[in-house]
Design a protein around this motif. Structure first.
Motif, PDB file in Angstrom:
ATOM      1  N   TYR A   1       0.859  -1.148   0.222  1.00  0.00           N
ATOM      2  CA  TYR A   1       0.018  -0.063  -0.009  1.00  0.00           C
ATOM      3  C   TYR A   1       0.983   1.246  -0.069  1.00  0.00           C
ATOM      4  CZ  TYR A   1      -3.371   3.416   1.601  1.00  0.00           C
ATOM      5  OH  TYR A   1      -4.166   4.508   1.778  1.00  0.00           O
ATOM      6  N   THR A   2       0.913   2.073  -0.972  1.00  0.00           N
ATOM      7  CA  THR A   2       1.828   3.071  -1.212  1.00  0.00           C
ATOM      8  C   THR A   2       1.057   4.249  -1.518  1.00  0.00           C
ATOM      9  OG1 THR A   2       1.966   2.905  -3.642  1.00  0.00           O
ATOM     10  CG2 THR A   2       3.704   1.955  -2.400  1.00  0.00           C
ATOM     11  N   VAL A   3       1.507   5.397  -0.884  1.00  0.00           N
ATOM     12  CA  VAL A   3       0.672   6.752  -0.664  1.00  0.00           C
ATOM     13  C   VAL A   3       1.407   7.955  -1.244  1.00  0.00           C
ATOM     14  CG1 VAL A   3      -0.430   8.297   0.963  1.00  0.00           C
ATOM     15  CG2 VAL A   3      -0.490   5.893   1.319  1.00  0.00           C
ATOM     16  N   TYR A   4       0.844   8.792  -2.085  1.00  0.00           N
ATOM     17  CA  TYR A   4       1.328   9.974  -2.650  1.00  0.00           C
ATOM     18  C   TYR A   4       0.330  10.937  -2.131  1.00  0.00           C
ATOM     19  CZ  TYR A   4       3.376  13.427  -5.814  1.00  0.00           C
ATOM     20  OH  TYR A   4       3.959  14.637  -6.169  1.00  0.00           O
ATOM     21  N   LEU A   5       0.933  11.889  -1.137  1.00  0.00           N
ATOM     22  CA  LEU A   5       0.126  12.996  -0.440  1.00  0.00           C
ATOM     23  C   LEU A   5       0.197  14.274  -1.424  1.00  0.00           C
ATOM     24  CD1 LEU A   5       1.289  12.496   3.097  1.00  0.00           C
ATOM     25  CD2 LEU A   5      -1.063  11.756   2.217  1.00  0.00           C
ATOM     26  N   ARG A   6      -1.101  14.535  -1.656  1.00  0.00           N
ATOM     27  CA  ARG A   6      -0.783  15.918  -2.732  1.00  0.00           C
ATOM     28  C   ARG A   6      -1.483  17.082  -1.856  1.00  0.00           C
ATOM     29  NH1 ARG A   6      -5.133  13.487  -5.640  1.00  0.00           N
ATOM     30  NH2 ARG A   6      -5.294  15.344  -7.099  1.00  0.00           N
ATOM     31  N   HIS A   7      -1.092  18.156  -2.386  1.00  0.00           N
ATOM     32  CA  HIS A   7      -1.757  19.583  -2.011  1.00  0.00           C
ATOM     33  C   HIS A   7      -3.025  19.653  -2.201  1.00  0.00           C
ATOM     34  CE1 HIS A   7      -1.371  23.721  -0.772  1.00  0.00           C
ATOM     35  NE2 HIS A   7      -2.138  23.981  -1.795  1.00  0.00           N
ATOM     36  N   PRO A   8      -3.917  19.771  -1.182  1.00  0.00           N
ATOM     37  CA  PRO A   8      -3.809  19.698   0.475  1.00  0.00           C
ATOM     38  C   PRO A   8      -4.264  18.431   0.806  1.00  0.00           C
ATOM     39  CG  PRO A   8      -5.502  21.145   0.232  1.00  0.00           C
ATOM     40  CD  PRO A   8      -5.153  20.739  -1.169  1.00  0.00           C
ATOM     41  N   THR A   9      -3.578  17.805   1.785  1.00  0.00           N
ATOM     42  CA  THR A   9      -4.114  16.694   2.655  1.00  0.00           C
ATOM     43  C   THR A   9      -4.157  16.956   4.009  1.00  0.00           C
ATOM     44  OG1 THR A   9      -3.087  15.265   0.798  1.00  0.00           O
ATOM     45  CG2 THR A   9      -3.881  14.323   2.893  1.00  0.00           C
ATOM     46  N   THR A  10      -5.479  17.097   4.736  1.00  0.00           N
ATOM     47  CA  THR A  10      -5.749  17.543   5.987  1.00  0.00           C
ATOM     48  C   THR A  10      -7.044  16.545   6.544  1.00  0.00           C
ATOM     49  OG1 THR A  10      -7.264  19.259   5.275  1.00  0.00           O
ATOM     50  CG2 THR A  10      -5.148  19.789   5.372  1.00  0.00           C
ATOM     51  N   GLY A  11      -6.911  16.784   7.919  1.00  0.00           N
ATOM     52  CA  GLY A  11      -8.298  16.338   8.690  1.00  0.00           C
ATOM     53  C   GLY A  11      -8.069  14.626   8.774  1.00  0.00           C
ATOM     54  N   GLY A  12      -9.438  14.398   8.520  1.00  0.00           N
ATOM     55  CA  GLY A  12      -9.460  12.667   8.607  1.00  0.00           C
ATOM     56  C   GLY A  12      -8.969  11.753   7.629  1.00  0.00           C
ATOM     57  N   VAL A  13      -8.741  12.397   6.329  1.00  0.00           N
ATOM     58  CA  VAL A  13      -7.936  11.683   5.440  1.00  0.00           C
ATOM     59  C   VAL A  13      -6.484  11.575   5.818  1.00  0.00           C
ATOM     60  CG1 VAL A  13      -7.032  11.721   3.034  1.00  0.00           C
ATOM     61  CG2 VAL A  13      -9.444  12.459   3.677  1.00  0.00           C
ATOM     62  N   LEU A  14      -5.707  12.411   6.187  1.00  0.00           N
ATOM     63  CA  LEU A  14      -4.469  12.297   6.673  1.00  0.00           C
ATOM     64  C   LEU A  14      -4.393  11.233   7.953  1.00  0.00           C
ATOM     65  CD1 LEU A  14      -1.542  13.020   6.298  1.00  0.00           C
ATOM     66  CD2 LEU A  14      -1.621  15.021   7.857  1.00  0.00           C
ATOM     67  N   ALA A  15      -5.512  11.500   8.924  1.00  0.00           N
ATOM     68  CA  ALA A  15      -5.402  10.695  10.218  1.00  0.00           C
ATOM     69  C   ALA A  15      -5.929   9.585   9.790  1.00  0.00           C
ATOM     70  CB  ALA A  15      -6.259  11.585  11.116  1.00  0.00           C
ATOM     71  N   SER A  16      -6.217   8.913   8.764  1.00  0.00           N
ATOM     72  CA  SER A  16      -6.632   7.655   8.374  1.00  0.00           C
ATOM     73  C   SER A  16      -6.067   6.855   7.155  1.00  0.00           C
ATOM     74  CB  SER A  16      -8.015   7.539   7.959  1.00  0.00           C
ATOM     75  OG  SER A  16      -8.673   8.244   6.909  1.00  0.00           O
ATOM     76  N   TRP A  17      -6.582   6.922   5.836  1.00  0.00           N
ATOM     77  CA  TRP A  17      -5.812   6.116   4.894  1.00  0.00           C
ATOM     78  C   TRP A  17      -4.655   6.681   4.298  1.00  0.00           C
ATOM     79  CZ3 TRP A  17      -7.012   7.813  -0.258  1.00  0.00           C
ATOM     80  CH2 TRP A  17      -7.933   8.915  -0.590  1.00  0.00           C
ATOM     81  N   GLY A  18      -4.517   7.947   4.656  1.00  0.00           N
ATOM     82  CA  GLY A  18      -3.345   8.877   4.159  1.00  0.00           C
ATOM     83  C   GLY A  18      -2.078   8.660   4.886  1.00  0.00           C
ATOM     84  N   SER A  19      -2.158   8.180   5.960  1.00  0.00           N
ATOM     85  CA  SER A  19      -0.886   7.871   6.707  1.00  0.00           C
ATOM     86  C   SER A  19      -0.653   6.295   7.053  1.00  0.00           C
ATOM     87  CB  SER A  19      -1.385   8.547   8.292  1.00  0.00           C
ATOM     88  OG  SER A  19      -1.141   9.772   8.081  1.00  0.00           O
ATOM     89  N   LEU A  20      -1.163   5.497   6.366  1.00  0.00           N
ATOM     90  CA  LEU A  20      -0.842   4.181   6.489  1.00  0.00           C
ATOM     91  C   LEU A  20       0.052   3.240   5.366  1.00  0.00           C
ATOM     92  CD1 LEU A  20      -4.722   3.136   7.633  1.00  0.00           C
ATOM     93  CD2 LEU A  20      -2.339   3.378   9.016  1.00  0.00           C
ATOM     94  N   GLY A  21       0.657   4.161   4.667  1.00  0.00           N
ATOM     95  CA  GLY A  21       1.540   3.599   3.680  1.00  0.00           C
ATOM     96  C   GLY A  21       2.570   2.683   4.142  1.00  0.00           C
TER      97      GLY A  21
END
Length: 496
Positions: free
Chosen positions: A139-159
């Protein structure tokens, strides 16, 4: 910052013409004629998408991958119930079909129009991602501008591996919300991709046009199967470890020009992806974490960086937590683990004590002794104290000719026994620290030759080491796991 749409982004990442959509029409979530229904209609018209994510599959440098990509133009990429339906369906399909998954979020978080019902979807998405990871799939993640809130605190931070767009705003609390609640701007420079990379929260900052190569290189290791057999390489003749004294090896191992783990990767490995920090807010340059291949053998590399340790970054608790991240990656993805021991010793300070240095050494030992995947240790140079021991227990141990292992620096051992550092060479000889002694005691299994000193032939030494590493990893992959684990448990019993 120029923002591009989800379809353009994924088309720039995947091989031309290979994108296939998995999207089904979203379920109705707004009452007909309501203000929210009008907002959804306007979002569809403006963005050209029917929801805040697009999903599907395609080829990345010829490899089949699944994707979930946010469309920020649709209500700021916010996550509602229908958005979550689409994400979860894509993750579950990727899991069922055994595909690596690339997530590229860009979102303000929960969709406020749906409130708590939307808020709890982050837990639902997280559960799907963790089932994917539990299946041993990348599971790989590419965080784009902007990524905030619950998305970062869930599937955005599990890569397993996480990259970020240059200059992207990435943070839990949106700056506008912070300012509205606190009456002052959020401190500048904190919620920026480059700062988060420096703090060990993301692995790299990567431009969109460089992302295909970076992602393909990482997946070449993350998706690797068992390595094929590698034919044994002839070892140089005339290299008898007993010909040099322990003190000579110690002095040679301390040469500033001696090759270290970074040289080993540069000259001996391919498909190298260096990861940053723990992913939990700690980074320590003295410990290098990477994905790599030696020959055809893919592995996770956890290595002590001699240069960083000797230029102001001694190994501390954070470095060992980085090492444990590597062990977790190996366990989840079924990849062999290569540890590289090369340390003058852990940092000795009040801060290290208070941050749990001893406990981190213990936890590294606990992880390594029970890790089910094949493990290989290379004692590349200095092997001082608990920091060295923390990465030593493995199925097989290779030792460089001038590598050594000791409970303390010989000068420290001399100070304890003789009340002076002047008898360090005598202590090193008496304690059996050199490679010949380690081989005789069964602590090391195989000699890595130096001809006559790795510092005088760095490229050749590293290439020779890489061939031996590939051979050992292939042999370990072919071994019966139960037999291998039983042997690991007995390896330091001294023949008892």
């Amino acid at each position: 910052m120029t923002r591009i749409g989800a379809r353009e982004l994924i088309d720039r990442i995947l091989d031309a013409g290979s994108r296939t959509s998995w999207d089904a029409p979203p379920r109705p979530v707004a009452a007909p004629g309501s203000a929210y229904a009008a907002e959804l209609a306007a979002a569809r018209e403006r963005s050209g998408c029917d929801e805040a994510v697009i999903t599907g599959e395609g080829l990345l440098r010829g490899r089949r991958v699944a994707f979930v990509v946010s469309e920020f133009g649709f209500l700021a990429g916010s996550i509602g119930r229908a958005t979550a339906d689409r994400i979860v369906a894509a993750v579950e399909r990727a899991t069922a079909e055994g595909l690596p998954l690339l997530a590229a979020p860009s979102s303000g978080g929960t969709r406020m129009q749906e409130g708590t019902a939307a808020f709890v979807q982050m837990a639902r998405i997280t559960a799907a991602v963790m089932r994917h990871r539990a299946a041993g799939l990348p599971y790989t993640v590419y965080l784009r501008h902007p990524t905030t809130g619950g998305v970062l605190a869930s599937w955005g931070s599990l890569g397993h591996v996480t990259a970020a767009e240059p200059g992207a705003l990435i943070g839990f609390l949106g700056p506008r919300v912070y300012e509205a609640l606190h009456g002052e701007p959020f401190p500048p420079g904190v919620q920026v991709a480059e700062n988060l990379a420096a703090k060990g929260l993301v692995d790299a900052v990567v431009g969109i046009d460089d992302l295909p190569e970076v992602a393909a290189r990482a997946l070449a290791v993350l998706c690797a199967g068992d390595p094929p057999a590698v034919p044994p390489a002839p070892e140089p003749s005339g290299d008898v470890p007993g010909e040099v004294s322990a003190w000579e090896s110690i002095e040679r191992s301390r040469r500033p020009d001696r090759p270290g783990v970074r040289d080993l990767l540069r000259y001996g490995a391919r498909d190298v992806t260096v990861l940053s920090g723990t992913g939990e807010g700690e980074a320590e340059p003295g410990l290098l974490l990477a994905l790599a291949r030696f020959g055809e053998a893919a592995c996770v590399v956890v290595g002590q960086d001699r240069l960083s340790q000797r230029t102001g970054h001694p190994l501390g608790p954070a470095g060992l937590r980085v090492a444990r991240r590597g062990m977790r990656l190996s366990r989840e993805l079924g990849l062999p683990l290569l540890t590289v021991v090369d340390t003058p010793g852990a940092v000795l300070s009040a801060e290290a004590e208070e941050r749990g240095l001893a406990g981190e050494i213990a936890r590294c030992l606990a992880e390594l002794t029970t890790l089910a995947v094949p493990t290989l240790c290379v004692l590349l140079g200095e092997g001082t104290g608990g920091a060295a021991l923390a990465l030593l227990p493995a199925d097989r141990v290779l030792c460089a000719r001038h590598g050594w292992l000791s409970p303390l620096p010989p000068e420290g051992a001399s100070a304890i026994v003789h009340r002076t550092t002047e008898r360090a060479a005598e202590m090193a000889r008496a304690q059996g620290v050199r490679s010949a002694d380690l081989l005789a005691a069964g602590i090391a299994d195989r000699l890595l030759p130096e001809c006559p000193d790795a510092a005088e032939e760095p490229q050749e030494f590293c290439a020779r080491a890489a061939v031996m590493i590939a051979e050992e990893l292939a042999a370990l992959a072919a071994a019966d796991p139960a037999v291998r684990m039983a042997a690991r448990g007995r390896r330091f019993d001294g023949g008892a």
